[in-house]
Motif scaffolding. Structure first.
Motif, short mmCIF file in Angstrom:
data_model
loop_
_atom_site.label_atom_id
_atom_site.label_comp_id
_atom_site.label_asym_id
_atom_site.label_seq_id
_atom_site.Cartn_x
_atom_site.Cartn_y
_atom_site.Cartn_z
N ASP A 293 0.82 -1.21 0.00
CA ASP A 293 0.00 0.00 0.00
C ASP A 293 0.86 1.25 0.00
O ASP A 293 0.42 2.31 -0.45
N ARG B 197 -0.27 4.04 -2.77
CA ARG B 197 -1.16 3.69 -3.88
C ARG B 197 -2.19 4.80 -4.07
O ARG B 197 -2.85 5.19 -3.10
N LEU C 186 -5.60 4.83 -2.45
CA LEU C 186 -5.63 4.81 -1.00
C LEU C 186 -5.29 6.17 -0.38
O LEU C 186 -5.16 6.27 0.85
#
Length: 148
Positions: A57, A77, A80
């Motif tokens: 992530d 990411r 996110l």
């Protein structure tokens, strides 16, 4: 968080590509993290990644220097963003600086990455100057830590 290993290299490179490609249009050239040698950075134990089994992530590249920890790259990411992952990575950088006995952190970001500059300022970083780095205009920032 954990150190990346060679098995993470493709995922690291993909994450950096996804995180920084949108900035090309904003700054008019490829951001420096897109030019980095991640095989070498991983081998040097500089790349720290979120510890998830199915995907990365976020990541942070940390380089100890004389009296300061350089935050060379922070990538999350894109889907996110806004979930606190970047802030968590920056908190981790502070923990690492303290663990290493380094009283400050420094970083640089492109002058056109206003959202990043605002984030770093909200985390206590102060601008220390501006300079050209590999043909790019950079804002230099620093944060002093209280060490026990």
């Amino acid at each position: 968080m954990r150190l990346a290993d060679e098995g993470d290299r493709a995922a690291v490179e993909r994450l950096v590509q996804d995180a920084y490609t949108p900035w090309i249009e904003v700054i008019g050239m490829r951001p420096l993290p897109l030019e980095a040698d991640y095989a070498a950075l991983i081998a040097a134990r500089r790349v720290h990644v979120t510890d998830r089994l199915d995907r990365l992530d976020g990541l942070i590249v940390l380089v100890p220097e004389d009296g300061v920890l350089l935050v060379e790259n922070v990538a999350v990411r894109p889907e996110l963003h806004g979930r606190g992952i970047g802030r968590g990575l920056m908190d981790y950088a502070e923990q690492e600086a303290r663990r290493l006995g380094l009283p400050a952190l420094r970083l640089y970001t492109n002058v056109r990455m206003a959202a990043n500059i605002a984030l770093y300022e909200s985390l206590g970083y102060a601008e220390t100057g501006r300079e050209g780095i590999e043909g790019r205009s950079a804002v230099l920032m620093r944060k002093q830590l209280d060490l026990p």
